[in-house]
Design a protein around this motif. Structure first.
Motif, mmCIF file in Angstrom:
data_model
loop_
_atom_site.group_PDB
_atom_site.id
_atom_site.type_symbol
_atom_site.label_atom_id
_atom_site.label_comp_id
_atom_site.label_asym_id
_atom_site.label_seq_id
_atom_site.Cartn_x
_atom_site.Cartn_y
_atom_site.Cartn_z
ATOM 1 N N ARG A 8 0.817 -1.225 0.000
ATOM 2 C CA ARG A 8 0.000 0.000 0.000
ATOM 3 C C ARG A 8 0.844 1.266 0.000
ATOM 4 N NH1 ARG A 8 -1.226 -1.939 4.963
ATOM 5 N NH2 ARG A 8 -3.426 -2.239 4.519
ATOM 6 N N GLU A 117 -1.330 -8.750 -1.964
ATOM 7 C CA GLU A 117 -2.361 -8.063 -1.184
ATOM 8 C C GLU A 117 -1.810 -6.716 -0.717
ATOM 9 O OE1 GLU A 117 -5.609 -8.812 -0.397
ATOM 10 O OE2 GLU A 117 -5.418 -10.419 -1.860
ATOM 11 N N ILE A 118 -2.696 -5.836 -0.370
ATOM 12 C CA ILE A 118 -2.346 -4.477 0.017
ATOM 13 C C ILE A 118 -1.394 -4.424 1.213
ATOM 14 C CG2 ILE A 118 -4.337 -4.099 1.538
ATOM 15 C CD1 ILE A 118 -4.548 -1.301 0.090
ATOM 16 N N ASP A 143 -7.117 -5.889 -2.715
ATOM 17 C CA ASP A 143 -7.672 -5.780 -1.376
ATOM 18 C C ASP A 143 -8.967 -6.576 -1.397
ATOM 19 O OD1 ASP A 143 -8.259 -5.103 1.225
ATOM 20 O OD2 ASP A 143 -8.745 -3.008 0.797
#
Length: 166
Positions: A8, A117-118, A143
């Protein structure tokens, strides 16, 4: 290296995508104008594939030689700089080009997409983008199965430079 960075923190959130039913010619034209060289292919919000300039160039390879790939002379208007050695006696090339340009991108996309994934630690992203088993230049970030970003090698290098050389 043990960093507090996660996917992220380094991902680009403004991700251009294509759909599985987009025509190859349209995707090729978009890539010719883009500052990057690949699109995640999404069906709704799910990533179902990825397509790169390399995938598209391989589609137009003829007898181990590449040809100019025109974009815009009906129906294309520009030319990509992939070019070389095309002999005029290969008249079927034009027919092949039109046929391939009208294919759905789903016919040539890579379906086995590596994603993260984030909250994936940056070290795992580095392992993917620097790995030797597959030549991966970008990794979509999800996400809960929904595309929320993408990390390119350039994004990763920029983040690592900032982290290591504050």
């Amino acid at each position: 290296m043990d960093s507090d960075l996660h996917a992220r923190d380094v991902m680009t959130t403004d991700v251009e995508t294509a759909r599985p039913d987009d025509e190859v010619g349209d995707v090729l034209e978009r890539l010719a104008k883009a500052e990057f060289n690949g699109f995640p292919i999404v069906d709704g919000e799910a990533v179902v594939g990825i397509v790169t300039q390399g995938d598209l160039v391989r589609l137009f390879r003829k007898k181990d030689r590449l040809v100019w790939i025109p974009i815009g002379v009906p129906p294309f208007s520009e030319t990509l700089p992939y070019a070389v050695d095309f002999s005029l006696d290969e008249f079927d090339l034009g027919i092949d080009f039109v046929k391939n340009a009208r294919k759905d991108v789903s016919e040539i996309m890579t379906r086995d997409v590596v994603t993260v994934e984030i909250d994936t630690p940056i070290e795992e992203v580095l392992a993917i983008l620097a790995g030797e088993d597959r030549d991966i230049n970008r990794v979509p970030v999800l996400d809960d199965g929904r595309l929320v970003g993408i990390i390119t090698r350039e994004d990763l290098l920029r983040a690592l430079r900032t982290e290591l050389l504050p």
